[in-house]
Scaffold this active site. Structure first.
Site, short mmCIF file in Angstrom:
data_model
loop_
_atom_site.label_atom_id
_atom_site.label_comp_id
_atom_site.label_asym_id
_atom_site.label_seq_id
_atom_site.Cartn_x
_atom_site.Cartn_y
_atom_site.Cartn_z
N CYS A 113 21.22 22.58 10.80
CA CYS A 113 20.81 22.43 12.21
C CYS A 113 20.93 23.73 13.00
O CYS A 113 20.33 23.88 14.06
CB CYS A 113 21.61 21.33 12.88
SG CYS A 113 21.36 19.73 12.11
N HIS A 249 20.88 22.21 20.72
CA HIS A 249 20.49 21.42 19.54
C HIS A 249 20.49 19.95 19.94
O HIS A 249 21.40 19.49 20.64
CB HIS A 249 21.48 21.67 18.40
CG HIS A 249 21.27 20.77 17.23
ND1 HIS A 249 20.03 20.55 16.68
CD2 HIS A 249 22.15 20.03 16.50
CE1 HIS A 249 20.15 19.71 15.68
NE2 HIS A 249 21.43 19.37 15.54
N ASN A 279 17.13 13.93 15.90
CA ASN A 279 17.67 15.21 15.43
C ASN A 279 16.73 15.76 14.35
O ASN A 279 16.66 15.22 13.25
CB ASN A 279 19.08 14.96 14.86
CG ASN A 279 19.74 16.23 14.35
OD1 ASN A 279 19.08 17.26 14.21
ND2 ASN A 279 21.03 16.14 14.08
O1 UT7 Z 1 23.08 17.87 13.76
C1 UT7 Z 1 24.24 18.21 13.09
C2 UT7 Z 1 25.43 17.74 13.79
N1 UT7 Z 1 25.44 16.30 13.86
C3 UT7 Z 1 25.97 15.74 14.88
O2 UT7 Z 1 26.36 16.43 15.79
C4 UT7 Z 1 26.16 14.25 14.88
C5 UT7 Z 1 27.55 13.95 15.36
N2 UT7 Z 1 27.92 12.57 15.37
C6 UT7 Z 1 27.36 11.64 16.21
O3 UT7 Z 1 26.40 11.91 16.90
C7 UT7 Z 1 28.03 10.30 16.30
O4 UT7 Z 1 29.28 10.36 15.69
C8 UT7 Z 1 27.19 9.15 15.68
C9 UT7 Z 1 25.99 8.84 16.55
C10 UT7 Z 1 26.78 9.51 14.28
C11 UT7 Z 1 28.05 7.87 15.61
O5 UT7 Z 1 28.52 7.54 16.91
P1 UT7 Z 1 30.08 7.18 17.10
O6 UT7 Z 1 30.24 6.81 18.52
O7 UT7 Z 1 30.86 8.37 16.61
O8 UT7 Z 1 30.24 5.91 16.20
P2 UT7 Z 1 31.21 5.67 14.95
O9 UT7 Z 1 30.76 6.50 13.80
O10 UT7 Z 1 32.61 5.82 15.40
O11 UT7 Z 1 30.90 4.16 14.65
C12 UT7 Z 1 31.16 3.14 15.59
C13 UT7 Z 1 30.69 1.82 15.04
C14 UT7 Z 1 31.14 1.54 13.61
O12 UT7 Z 1 31.49 0.16 13.51
P3 UT7 Z 1 33.03 -0.29 13.56
O13 UT7 Z 1 33.68 0.41 12.41
O14 UT7 Z 1 33.54 0.18 14.89
O15 UT7 Z 1 32.92 -1.77 13.43
C15 UT7 Z 1 29.90 1.80 12.80
O16 UT7 Z 1 29.86 1.05 11.60
O17 UT7 Z 1 29.26 1.74 15.02
C16 UT7 Z 1 28.81 1.32 13.73
N3 UT7 Z 1 27.52 1.91 13.45
C17 UT7 Z 1 26.35 1.34 13.81
N4 UT7 Z 1 26.07 0.16 14.40
C18 UT7 Z 1 24.78 -0.12 14.65
C19 UT7 Z 1 27.26 3.10 12.86
N5 UT7 Z 1 25.92 3.30 12.83
C20 UT7 Z 1 25.34 2.22 13.41
C21 UT7 Z 1 24.01 1.85 13.66
N6 UT7 Z 1 23.77 0.69 14.28
N7 UT7 Z 1 22.97 2.65 13.33
#
Ligand code: UT7
Length: 322
Positions: A113, A249, A279
């Site tokens: 990225c 980004h 992204n």
């Molecule tokens: O480009 C390179 C750099 N990349 C980035 O900068 C991405 C960085 N990360 C992020 O943008 C975020 O961490 C994400 C968008 C990937 C995830 O958001 P989050 O607020 O950090 O969520 P999380 O990973 O802590 O997950 C929260 C919950 C989980 O469920 P439980 O364990 O709380 O029951 C996940 O299983 O959300 C669940 N989850 C989803 N639910 C519905 C994860 N993906 C999904 C989904 N739909 N697509």
């Protein structure tokens, strides 16, 4: 002293749009979750057979036209991509042939990225050193090819596209500074853990996918991007209020908001395209830049801060007077 300046920009998105609602039919997700956690509403996906070079070619032609240049005047091509058409030749060489350019240096840069920011750093230094006078700098990805459409934690985040910039030699800056960093100790947090040298069988279906520990990447991205903003301002003796536009980004609206808060910038001076593009990895910064230029929002003479963070980890920034 010779500097480089931005002469023109271009962007290209594949025709097919995949909405959050479409994704609800593919994985256990919801439009609401994707909107609230990422800010993404839709993303573009390359058609079957449409390659990174196809997207790069369209974006490049638009950038060359916007710069008022002819392809034959280009004397350096740097393509940032994680999703090259072939193992080799580089996508830059394939693009060079498409544009009917012959003889100049052409190579790919791989910093995921952060790739476009790296490519700008390389091209800017080449122009400053006198080894190029008119560089085509491209970020192009068909990142959808690396997605596991059964993994809801990654497949909702990414999209395909390409952005390009023509940099030309100038007596006035132009690019004020570039800052490139990496720390390979974090490789396992965001990766495609397969490759040629490991004996990766490209014919095996579903073999190489993006894996991400999203929450950990998120925290690192927010902290690291805050630091790169400070580093860039300090190097140039600038205050936060000297920046007219932040071009970040486009990974997650929450990360973008955090960087904007750090700069005390109101969101109407932050270019945000994540809602429409998702992204797009190396394409995200130049696509956002081009969109804002073509909408007439970014004007000549304004000070721009581009920043990115990605797999590696890699991170960096470009400070430019447009
Ligand atoms: O480009 C390179 C750099 N990349 C980035 O900068 C991405 C960085 N990360 C992020 O943008 C975020 O961490 C994400 C968008 C990937 C995830 O958001 P989050 O607020 O950090 O969520 P999380 O990973 O802590 O997950 C929260 C919950 C989980 O469920 P439980 O364990 O709380 O029951 C996940 O299983 O959300 C669940 N989850 C989803 N639910 C519905 C994860 N993906 C999904 C989904 N739909 N697509």
């Amino acid at each position: 002293m010779t500097y480089s300046r931005i002469a023109g920009t271009g962007g290209y998105l594949p025709e097919k749009v995949l909405t959050n609602k479409d994704l609800e039919k593919i994985v256990d997700t919801s439009d609401q979750w994707i909107r609230e956690r990422t800010g993404i509403l839709r993303r573009h996906i390359a058609a079957a057979g449409e390659t990174t070079c196809d997207l790069a070619e369209q974006a490049s032609r638009r950038a060359i036209e916007a710069a008022g240049r002819q392809p034959g005047e280009i004397d350096l091509i740097v393509v940032a991509t994680t999703t090259p058409d072939q193992v080799f030749p580089s996508t830059a060489c394939l693009l060079q042939s498409r544009l009917d350019i012959h003889g100049c240096a052409a190579f790919d840069v791989q910093a995921v990225c952060t790739g476009f920011v790296y490519a700008m750093g390389v091209a800017d230094n080449s122009i400053k050193a006198g080894s190029a006078r008119c560089a085509l700098v491209v970020g192009a990805e068909t990142f959808s090819r690396l997605l596991n459409w059964k993994d809801r934690t990654t497949c909702v985040l990414f999209g395909d596209g390409a952005g390009a910039v023509v940099l030309e030699a100038s007596d006035e800056p132009g690019i004020l500074s570039t800052h490139l960093h990496a720390d390979g100790d974090y490789a396992s947090l965001l990766q495609v853990p397969h490759g040629v040298s490991q004996g990766y069988d490209a014919m095996q279906e579903n073999a190489a996918f993006v894996e991400m520990r999203g929450n950990e990447v998120f925290k690192m991205a927010v902290n690291t991007l805050g630091r790169i903003v400070d580093e860039t301002l300090e190097k140039n003796n600038l205050r936060k209020s000297d920046i007219d536009w932040l071009i970040p980004h486009q990974a997650n609206i929450r990360i973008i908001n955090a960087t904007a808060r750090k700069l005390r910038m109101s969101l109407d001076h932050v270019v945000v395209t994540v809602q429409d593009h998702g992204n797009t990895s190396a394409a995200s910064v130049p696509l956002a830049f081009d969109a804002a230029v073509r909408e007439g929002r970014i004007k000549r003479g304004e000070t721009l801060l581009m920043e990115a963070f990605g797999g590696g980890f890699t991170w960096g920034s470009v400070l430019a007077k447009y």
